[in-house]
Write a protein that holds these residues in place. Structure first.
Motif, short mmCIF file in Angstrom:
data_model
loop_
_atom_site.label_atom_id
_atom_site.label_comp_id
_atom_site.label_asym_id
_atom_site.label_seq_id
_atom_site.Cartn_x
_atom_site.Cartn_y
_atom_site.Cartn_z
N THR A 67 6.80 -10.18 -0.80
CA THR A 67 7.86 -9.83 -1.53
C THR A 67 8.00 -10.92 -2.78
OG1 THR A 67 9.60 -11.17 -0.05
CG2 THR A 67 9.16 -8.73 0.40
N ILE A 68 9.14 -10.85 -3.52
CA ILE A 68 9.34 -11.97 -4.77
C ILE A 68 9.64 -13.17 -4.02
CG2 ILE A 68 11.00 -12.43 -6.49
CD1 ILE A 68 11.59 -9.46 -6.88
N ASN A 69 10.18 -13.60 -3.00
CA ASN A 69 10.52 -14.59 -2.48
C ASN A 69 9.52 -15.47 -1.72
OD1 ASN A 69 10.98 -12.92 -0.27
ND2 ASN A 69 13.17 -13.79 0.11
N ASN A 70 8.12 -14.55 -1.44
CA ASN A 70 6.92 -14.84 -0.89
C ASN A 70 7.20 -14.99 0.61
OD1 ASN A 70 5.80 -15.26 -3.30
ND2 ASN A 70 6.47 -17.45 -3.33
N THR A 71 7.81 -14.08 0.90
CA THR A 71 7.96 -13.85 2.47
C THR A 71 7.33 -12.55 2.89
OG1 THR A 71 10.18 -12.30 2.17
CG2 THR A 71 10.51 -14.69 2.78
N HIS A 72 6.60 -12.51 3.95
CA HIS A 72 5.55 -11.47 4.34
C HIS A 72 6.60 -10.47 5.17
CE1 HIS A 72 2.06 -13.42 2.50
NE2 HIS A 72 2.51 -14.49 3.10
N GLU A 73 6.21 -9.21 4.81
CA GLU A 73 7.05 -8.12 5.46
C GLU A 73 5.87 -7.00 5.71
OE1 GLU A 73 10.25 -6.62 3.28
OE2 GLU A 73 11.48 -8.50 3.61
N LEU A 74 6.03 -6.14 6.67
CA LEU A 74 5.31 -5.00 6.91
C LEU A 74 5.51 -4.02 5.88
CD1 LEU A 74 4.55 -5.14 10.73
CD2 LEU A 74 3.11 -5.83 8.82
N TYR A 75 4.83 -3.26 5.29
CA TYR A 75 4.63 -2.29 4.55
C TYR A 75 3.99 -1.09 5.14
CZ TYR A 75 4.05 1.34 0.79
OH TYR A 75 4.26 2.18 -0.03
N CYS A 76 4.81 0.06 5.72
CA CYS A 76 4.46 1.11 6.38
C CYS A 76 4.33 2.51 5.58
CB CYS A 76 5.41 1.36 7.75
SG CYS A 76 5.30 0.07 8.96
N LEU A 77 3.43 3.17 5.65
CA LEU A 77 3.29 4.15 5.01
C LEU A 77 3.83 5.60 5.68
CD1 LEU A 77 -0.60 4.09 4.46
CD2 LEU A 77 1.43 3.50 2.60
N PRO A 78 4.14 6.61 5.06
CA PRO A 78 4.87 7.61 5.56
C PRO A 78 4.37 8.31 6.70
CG PRO A 78 5.16 7.82 2.99
CD PRO A 78 4.01 6.73 3.43
N ASP A 79 4.82 9.25 7.54
CA ASP A 79 4.07 9.89 8.58
C ASP A 79 3.01 10.51 8.15
OD1 ASP A 79 6.01 9.39 10.36
OD2 ASP A 79 7.08 11.13 10.30
N GLY A 80 1.91 10.39 8.93
CA GLY A 80 0.58 11.17 8.66
C GLY A 80 -0.39 10.40 7.61
N LEU A 81 0.03 9.19 7.24
CA LEU A 81 -1.15 8.51 6.23
C LEU A 81 -1.21 7.15 7.20
CD1 LEU A 81 0.80 8.72 2.82
CD2 LEU A 81 -1.18 10.19 3.95
N PHE A 82 -2.47 6.73 7.11
CA PHE A 82 -3.02 5.47 7.78
C PHE A 82 -3.91 4.47 6.70
CE2 PHE A 82 -6.20 3.62 10.69
CZ PHE A 82 -5.52 2.75 11.27
N THR A 83 -3.34 3.39 6.52
CA THR A 83 -4.20 2.54 5.84
C THR A 83 -5.44 2.02 6.31
OG1 THR A 83 -4.20 0.23 4.55
CG2 THR A 83 -3.03 0.35 6.66
N GLN A 84 -6.63 2.01 5.21
CA GLN A 84 -7.87 1.74 5.74
C GLN A 84 -8.16 0.43 4.84
OE1 GLN A 84 -10.43 3.81 7.81
NE2 GLN A 84 -8.33 3.31 8.34
N THR A 85 -7.12 -0.13 4.28
CA THR A 85 -7.53 -1.37 3.30
C THR A 85 -8.05 -2.36 4.31
OG1 THR A 85 -5.91 -0.70 1.81
CG2 THR A 85 -6.53 -3.07 1.59
#
Length: 209
Positions: A121-139
């Motif tokens: 985020t802007i203040n450099n804190t790390h958060e989890l960004y979860c995708l909508p139902d049915g999508l799965f990150t492969q990054t």
């Protein structure tokens, strides 16, 4: 996980005894190590990094209708499970148990939180960004081995089966059909032998445009 290198598996062959002197027949086919490790190290928590089940080629004998059938898929760098759906009979008049991928396997839920992407985020804190139902990150899973630049890739079921309606309605031409787009395995329950396997997956590239 280096998707270009050859993966190695150490599989339990069911020979020998466990620490209690019992034959661990229910562990036949399970993966004990993947690429010399007992777990992954790419996801956000230990649960997501677990290597559970088999490689999908065999299951333990005496499969039951009320158990989860676990399998590790190196394609998506995670373990998944299938649940009993129905009993089918093949051409040789042999009963088979069909296990299918649950609708919630890629849902945006507490169980899947460890598979979310890290976001700064802007203040450099790390958060989890979860995708909508049915999508799965492969990054975190797929990358170029020589330059180590992540591919912006998202996986899903074909035609966004089980995806959030927001996702499904945002793309023209999607016609999800449970009968043909859901992954399944047909298993002969007494021996645990795989009769047929249908592994379905759709890969999408993320675009900023």
């Amino acid at each position: 996980v280096d998707s270009i290198a050859h993966d190695t598996f150490l599989i339990n062959n069911g020979v020998g005894f466990d620490a209690d002197g019992e034959k661990p027949i229910d562990q036949v086919g399970t993966i004990e190590r993947f690429n010399y490790s007992t777990s992954l190290s790419i996801w956000a928590d230990p649960y997501a990094n677990m290597i559970n089940g088999t490689d999908g080629t065999i299951w333990h004998p005496n499969a039951t209708k009320d158990e989860r059938i676990y399998a590790f898929s190196p394609d998506i760098c995670r373990s998944v499970y299938l649940t009993f759906n129905e009993t089918r009979r093949n051409f040789a008049d042999i009963d088979l148990y069909r296990y299918t991928l649950p609708r919630t396997i890629f849902s945006n839920s507490t169980e899947n939180q460890g598979f979310c992407m890290n976001d700064t985020t802007i203040n450099n804190t790390h958060e989890l960004y979860c995708l909508p139902d049915g999508l799965f990150t492969q990054t975190p899973c797929r990358h170029l081995s020589e330059v180590d630049i992540p591919f912006p890739i998202i996986a899903s079921n074909p035609h966004f089966l089980d995806a959030d309606p927001i996702v499904l309605n945002a793309v023209e031409g999607m016609h999800p059909d449970d009968a043909i787009h859901r992954s399944f395995a047909d298993i002969e329950p007494t021996t645990g032998s795989k009769y047929s396997l249908n592994k379905m997956e759709k890969i999408d590239l993320i675009s900023d445009n």
